[in-house]
Write a protein that holds these residues in place. Structure first.
Motif, PDB file in Angstrom:
ATOM      1  N   ALA C  51       0.846  -1.203   0.000  1.00  0.00           N
ATOM      2  CA  ALA C  51       0.000   0.000   0.000  1.00  0.00           C
ATOM      3  C   ALA C  51       0.876   1.247   0.000  1.00  0.00           C
ATOM      4  O   ALA C  51       1.921   1.295   0.645  1.00  0.00           O
ATOM      5  CB  ALA C  51      -0.912  -0.009   1.227  1.00  0.00           C
ATOM      6  N   ARG C 121      -1.537   5.419  -7.121  1.00  0.00           N
ATOM      7  CA  ARG C 121      -2.541   6.113  -6.321  1.00  0.00           C
ATOM      8  C   ARG C 121      -2.735   5.375  -5.002  1.00  0.00           C
ATOM      9  O   ARG C 121      -2.657   5.932  -3.940  1.00  0.00           O
ATOM     10  CB  ARG C 121      -3.854   6.200  -7.089  1.00  0.00           C
ATOM     11  N   SER C 122      -2.943   4.036  -5.119  1.00  0.00           N
ATOM     12  CA  SER C 122      -3.234   3.303  -3.887  1.00  0.00           C
ATOM     13  C   SER C 122      -2.090   2.378  -3.457  1.00  0.00           C
ATOM     14  O   SER C 122      -1.958   2.073  -2.287  1.00  0.00           O
ATOM     15  CB  SER C 122      -4.513   2.488  -4.074  1.00  0.00           C
TER      16      SER C 122
END
Lengths: 167, 167, 167, 167
Positions: C51, C121-122
Motif C-alpha cells: 500500500a 494512487r493506492s
C-alpha cells in the motif's frame, strides 16, 4: 574511496598455464571461431586478444564489431578466469586433476553493459578476474576495450557454479 | 496469476520482413558465422534457428553448445525483436526508412540466465519479443531451447537505446 | 510465438500457506516496514500488495515511489516464489520441515528493469513465479505494476541457491 | 592486470555537496526509513553508512540483514553516484541548476550480486561510483560490506537515463 586490493595467491605453474591455454584456445572449438588468443593467465586474472576480422563485423556498412562477439568473448573469458582461480586454489592437486574441474563449471548468469560501440582497428582485448570463489560458486568481473583499458567498450559480471551445471 | 496479454499491433508487410531478414542473416556478417536463420518475424516477436555444427561446440569432449553461441545468438535476436517492434510502430514510414533505424539501435545491456547445459541434437531455437518500446528505449525478453520451448536452456533480458549507441 | 505453459503442480495446503505467509509478513521484519501483504501464494506463483504510504516516496516533490521500494519488494517476492515452488515439490514432507528450507535459501543475484516511473494512487502489486527449480538452484521472474498488470513499472529476474548462501 | 585508473575531475563545492546530501538523506523519504547517512560525496564516488537496526533484519531468527535493504541501499547510492558525476561535469552551472537534474534521472536497470549473507554488528557501508557518463546515459558500479571493503557482501551495476525516466 577504498578500493579492494587484488588478492595475491601463488603463481600458476607453467605446465598448468600451457595446458589450460591449449584447451581454451584449441579444444573449445567456438573459441577458435572467435580467434581468442590468451596472453595472460594468472591467479590475478586472465587477458586475451581477439584480432579484428571481416567475419566479426556487425552491419557491413559500419565496421562495428558485432555485439555477439563481445558477449561470446566475455562469456568465454569469464569462465577462464574461474579456471585460473580454481587452479591457484588447488595447487596441491596435479595440473591434470585441476583441469578436469573445467568440465563441472557451469555459468549461472552473465550480464554485459555495452558502454559504447566498438570500432577496433586491430582487435579487442578482454580481461576477466574472479573476485569471489567459494566451494560452490564463483563471481567474475570482466571488461573489453579496443584502444585503451581506460575506455572500455563493455563490462561484464558473471556467476558460475563449480559443482556441475544446474540439473 | 494474471499474465500480460501479448500486444497485438498490425502485421508487418512482407516487403519489410524480407528486407530485414536479409540484412540480419546476410549483411550482419557474424550472424552468418553463427548460422542464424529467421523463421518468424512479426510484431509479436521473432524466432530463429541455429543449426548445430562442430564449430559451435564448447569443450570437444562433451558435445555441449558453447555458452558464447547462446549469448551471441540471444544478443542478435534481442536486437531483431526491437527492429520488428519499431517496424510495427512506424507503419506510416516506407520500409527503407524504418530499416535505417537499425543503425541507430544500441544495446545498453544484456543479461543471460543459463538454466541448463544445451546438448542439441539438431540445433537450437531462439525467440525474442520487445515488451516495452518508448521513443528512447526498448526492453526485450528472449529465450533459447534445444528440444522444447517448455524447457529452455537460457533466458535473457536486454535493454536498448533507440537514439544511437551511448556516446 | 510459442509460450511456455505454466507448470501445474499440486495445490499447497492451507496450513503451509498460512504459516509461510505469516513468516513472510511478520517475522521478516523489513517486510513489515515495506508493508507487503500477500494475497496469492500457490505453486503457480505469488502475488502481494504494497500500500502507498508517505514513507515510501522518493523525492518529496514528485510523489513517485522510491526505486528502492520496488527493488526490495521484488527481491522479497522472488524469494517467496522459490519457497512456494519448494513447498509444492516436497508435499511429502510436513509443512514445518519444508518451511525450514527457507533458512537455507540464498539469493545469488537479482536484476531489475525499470520500465517507467511508478506513481501509484493506492499502491503497487508485485508477482513472482519460479520458472526453473533444480536441487541446487532456482530461477525466478517477477514484475510490479501500479494500475494494470499489462503495464508493469518494473520486471525482475533472480537466481537463488537452495543449499545455503554462498560461503 | 591493467586496472582502470580513477578519473580525477575537479572537487565538488561544499555548497553543492551539502545540498545534495540534504536532499538525499532527508527529502527522499524512503532513504530516511533506511537510515542512510552519506559520509563521502565526490567526483570519485560516494559512500554511506546504514546503521543496523532491528527493523532491517530478514528472518528474526538469524540476525541477517534483509536482502531488500541491500538492494534498496545500493539502488539509492547508485543514483547518488550519478548525481555526483553530473555535479562534477557541470561545474559551470550554479548548484541549484545542477540539482534539478536529479528529477530527470531515471534508473534503467540494476543488477545485484549477493556474495555472502550480511551479518553486520554495527551496520553496512555502501559505496558507488559512476564509471561512464555520456549525455544520455550513465553506468555505475557499487558495493556494500559489513566488516571490510575487501570482503563485500554485495556488488551492483546499474544503468541510468539522464533525460527523464523512460516514457
Amino acid at each position: 574511496m577504498t578500493r579492494k586490493p587484488p588478492t595475491v595467491p601463488a603463481a600458476l605453474e607453467p605446465e598448468f598455464v600451457a595446458e589450460l591455454k591449449q584447451i581454451f584456445e584449441e579444444r573449445i572449438v567456438f573459441n577458435r571461431v572467435l580467434g581468442i588468443r590468451v596472453d595472460h593467465l594468472g591467479p590475478d586474472g586472465v587477458r586475451a586478444e581477439i584480432a579484428m576480422r571481416r567475419d566479426l563485423i556487425g552491419h557491413y556498412a559500419y565496421n562495428r564489431l558485432h555485439g555477439g562477439v563481445i558477449s561470446a568473448g566475455l562469456d568465454a573469458m569469464a569462465g577462464l578466469a574461474v579456471m585460473a582461480a580454481i587452479g591457484a586454489r588447488h595447487m596441491d592437486e596435479p595440473p591434470a586433476q585441476r583441469l578436469q574441474r573445467f568440465a563441472r563449471l557451469g555459468t549461472i548468469d552473465l550480464r554485459i553493459d555495452y558502454l559504447r560501440p566498438a570500432k577496433p582497428r586491430s582487435g579487442i582485448t578482454a580481461e576477466a578476474h574472479c573476485y569471489k570463489l567459494t566451494r560452490s560458486i564463483a563471481f567474475v568481473r570482466a571488461q573489453a576495450w579496443d584502444e585503451s583499458a581506460d575506455d572500455p567498450v563493455a563490462t561484464a559480471q558473471a556467476a558460475f557454479m563449480l559443482t556441475g551445471a544446474p540439473a
